[in-house]
Structures are given as structure tokens and as C-alpha cells.
Design a protein around this motif. Structure first.
Motif, short mmCIF file in Angstrom:
data_model
loop_
_atom_site.label_atom_id
_atom_site.label_comp_id
_atom_site.label_asym_id
_atom_site.label_seq_id
_atom_site.Cartn_x
_atom_site.Cartn_y
_atom_site.Cartn_z
N PHE A 97 37.77 41.37 42.97
CA PHE A 97 38.67 40.48 42.26
C PHE A 97 39.46 41.29 41.25
CE2 PHE A 97 35.67 40.10 38.71
CZ PHE A 97 36.48 39.79 37.63
N GLU A 98 40.63 40.73 40.91
CA GLU A 98 41.52 41.37 39.94
C GLU A 98 42.11 40.28 39.05
OE1 GLU A 98 44.52 44.56 41.00
OE2 GLU A 98 45.75 42.76 40.81
N PHE A 99 42.06 40.52 37.76
CA PHE A 99 42.59 39.60 36.75
C PHE A 99 43.63 40.38 35.97
CE2 PHE A 99 42.79 37.83 32.57
CZ PHE A 99 42.39 36.50 32.63
N THR A 100 44.85 39.88 35.90
CA THR A 100 45.88 40.55 35.10
C THR A 100 46.46 39.58 34.09
OG1 THR A 100 47.62 40.12 36.73
CG2 THR A 100 46.49 42.23 36.89
N TRP B 268 36.99 44.19 39.72
CA TRP B 268 35.61 44.42 40.14
C TRP B 268 35.63 44.61 41.64
CZ3 TRP B 268 32.22 42.19 43.58
CH2 TRP B 268 30.88 42.56 43.47
N ASP B 269 34.88 45.58 42.12
CA ASP B 269 34.80 45.88 43.54
C ASP B 269 33.33 45.98 43.91
OD1 ASP B 269 34.68 47.20 46.07
OD2 ASP B 269 36.65 48.06 45.71
N ARG B 270 32.93 45.27 44.95
CA ARG B 270 31.52 45.26 45.36
C ARG B 270 31.01 46.65 45.69
NH1 ARG B 270 29.42 41.84 50.42
NH2 ARG B 270 30.53 43.49 51.52
N ARG B 271 31.88 47.52 46.20
CA ARG B 271 31.44 48.88 46.56
C ARG B 271 31.04 49.68 45.31
NH1 ARG B 271 36.70 50.27 49.85
NH2 ARG B 271 37.40 49.12 48.05
N LYS B 272 31.63 49.36 44.16
CA LYS B 272 31.34 50.11 42.94
C LYS B 272 30.40 49.36 42.00
CE LYS B 272 35.78 52.40 43.17
NZ LYS B 272 37.10 52.51 42.61
N HIS B 273 30.33 48.05 42.14
CA HIS B 273 29.48 47.19 41.31
C HIS B 273 29.69 47.40 39.82
CE1 HIS B 273 27.13 45.21 44.40
NE2 HIS B 273 27.14 46.35 45.06
N LYS B 274 30.96 47.57 39.41
CA LYS B 274 31.23 47.68 37.98
C LYS B 274 32.61 47.14 37.68
CE LYS B 274 33.27 52.25 37.70
NZ LYS B 274 33.36 53.44 36.92
N LEU B 275 32.79 46.68 36.44
CA LEU B 275 34.08 46.21 35.98
C LEU B 275 34.94 47.41 35.59
CD1 LEU B 275 32.83 43.28 33.76
CD2 LEU B 275 33.99 43.06 35.96
N GLN B 276 36.23 47.32 35.87
CA GLN B 276 37.17 48.40 35.54
C GLN B 276 38.40 47.78 34.87
OE1 GLN B 276 37.14 51.99 36.09
NE2 GLN B 276 38.78 51.64 34.63
N THR B 277 38.75 48.29 33.70
CA THR B 277 39.97 47.82 33.03
C THR B 277 41.10 48.80 33.30
OG1 THR B 277 39.33 48.93 30.97
CG2 THR B 277 38.74 46.59 31.19
N GLY B 278 42.31 48.33 33.09
CA GLY B 278 43.47 49.18 33.31
C GLY B 278 44.74 48.56 32.75
N THR B 279 45.84 49.23 33.02
CA THR B 279 47.16 48.80 32.55
C THR B 279 48.08 48.68 33.76
OG1 THR B 279 46.78 50.05 30.52
CG2 THR B 279 49.04 49.37 30.97
N THR B 280 48.85 47.59 33.81
CA THR B 280 49.78 47.39 34.92
C THR B 280 51.17 47.89 34.51
OG1 THR B 280 50.66 45.22 34.33
CG2 THR B 280 48.55 45.26 35.50
N ASN B 281 52.04 48.01 35.50
CA ASN B 281 53.42 48.40 35.22
C ASN B 281 54.32 47.18 35.00
OD1 ASN B 281 53.35 47.51 37.92
ND2 ASN B 281 55.09 48.79 38.49
N GLU B 282 53.75 46.00 34.93
CA GLU B 282 54.54 44.77 34.84
C GLU B 282 55.42 44.68 33.60
OE1 GLU B 282 51.99 41.47 37.16
OE2 GLU B 282 51.05 42.29 35.37
N LEU B 283 55.01 45.28 32.52
CA LEU B 283 55.79 45.18 31.29
C LEU B 283 56.69 46.39 31.06
CD1 LEU B 283 53.13 43.63 28.89
CD2 LEU B 283 54.86 42.47 30.27
N SER B 284 56.74 47.28 32.04
CA SER B 284 57.56 48.48 31.93
C SER B 284 59.03 48.09 32.05
CB SER B 284 57.19 49.48 33.04
OG SER B 284 58.07 50.58 32.99
#
Length: 137
Positions: free
Chosen positions: A62-65, A73-89
Motif C-alpha cells: 500500500f501507498e499513502f501520499t 508498505w510492501d509485504r516482501r519487506k515487512h516494514k513501513l517506508q516514508t519518502g517524498t513525492t515529486n508532486e509539489l515540484s
């Protein structure tokens, strides 16, 4: 790179959660032959959406932006990952909403994780959101 802390009041969190509407399934490319199903929710605010990929009624990914920030979150990694999108560029003249990119944070943004959890909790009575909330434990 754009990186700001998003601070919201409880009423704003409730409003964001309530604004999420499921996008019609026929709009999404599905991999039904592989038993995979995508479910997409869009909020009333620009740059706010939640996308799930399921198989056998279990979340694979799943992905929440929201406002240029991302949590995935990806089942293969079993961890939450935060990041930054290019949407506000504002420098990307060729931007097309369906082509957003995400740069993962070097250090997980715990404040954003808690904000996402708070927004999802406003919809906890719905099965898909309840399943997503279990991934935060």
C-alpha cells in the motif's frame, strides 16, 4: 528536495479521512489473472490518495501520499517506508499526475507515520483500513 513536517489538528485529520472516496475499479489496471486486486482511494485535497494491492484479500502493498509526502508498505519487506513525492515540484514542466515518483527517506519519518495512522484510524471500521492499521504494529 521538498521536505516539511505536516502538522494537522484533530478536526483536519477527521476531515481528510472522511474525504477519501474509492475510485471505480474499471479505471485501474487489474491483474485479476494473478489474483491481484488494486483499490484506490482519493481525497478531496490535491495530492492525497491511498492505493492498495491485495491478493486473497490480504494486503501485498500500500501507498499513502499527502502533500508531497509518502508512506508505503510492501509485504516482501515487512516494514513501513516514508519518502517524498515529486508532486509539489514546480520545476517539472512535464509533470503528469499518474507519473509521480517517490524518493525514499534515508531516515524514517516517525511523525508522518503517526499522522498517517491517525488518518487511517478515522476509517478503522472499514475492512481495508483496519487491515492497513495492523501493519503499523
Amino acid at each position: 528536495m521538498f521536505n516539511q513536517k505536516i502538522t494537522l489538528s484533530q478536526s483536519e485529520i477527521i476531515s481528510l479521512g472522511a474525504s477519501l472516496r474509492q475510485i471505480e475499479q474499471k479505471v485501474l489496471k487489474q491483474k485479476l489473472n494473478e489474483g491481484k486486486l488494486k483499490i484506490w482511494f482519493q481525497g478531496e485535497e490535491p495530492y492525497f490518495d491511498v492505493l492498495f494491492e491485495l491478493q486473497n484479500n490480504e494486503i501485498l502493498w500500500f501507498e499513502f501520499t499527502l502533500r508531497g509526502k509518502s508512506l508505503s508498505w510492501d509485504r516482501r519487506k515487512h516494514k513501513l517506508q516514508t519518502g517524498t513525492t515529486n508532486e509539489l515540484s514546480i520545476n517539472d514542466a512535464s509533470f503528469y499526475a499518474a507519473s509521480k515518483t517517490i524518493d525514499n527517506d534515508m531516515q524514517i519519518d516517525g511523525d508522518f507515520i503517526q499522522l498517517v495512522k491517525s488518518i487511517l484510524e478515522t476509517r478503522a471500521k472499514e475492512e481495508i483500513f483496519a487491515k492497513a492499521l495492523m501493519l503499523f504494529d
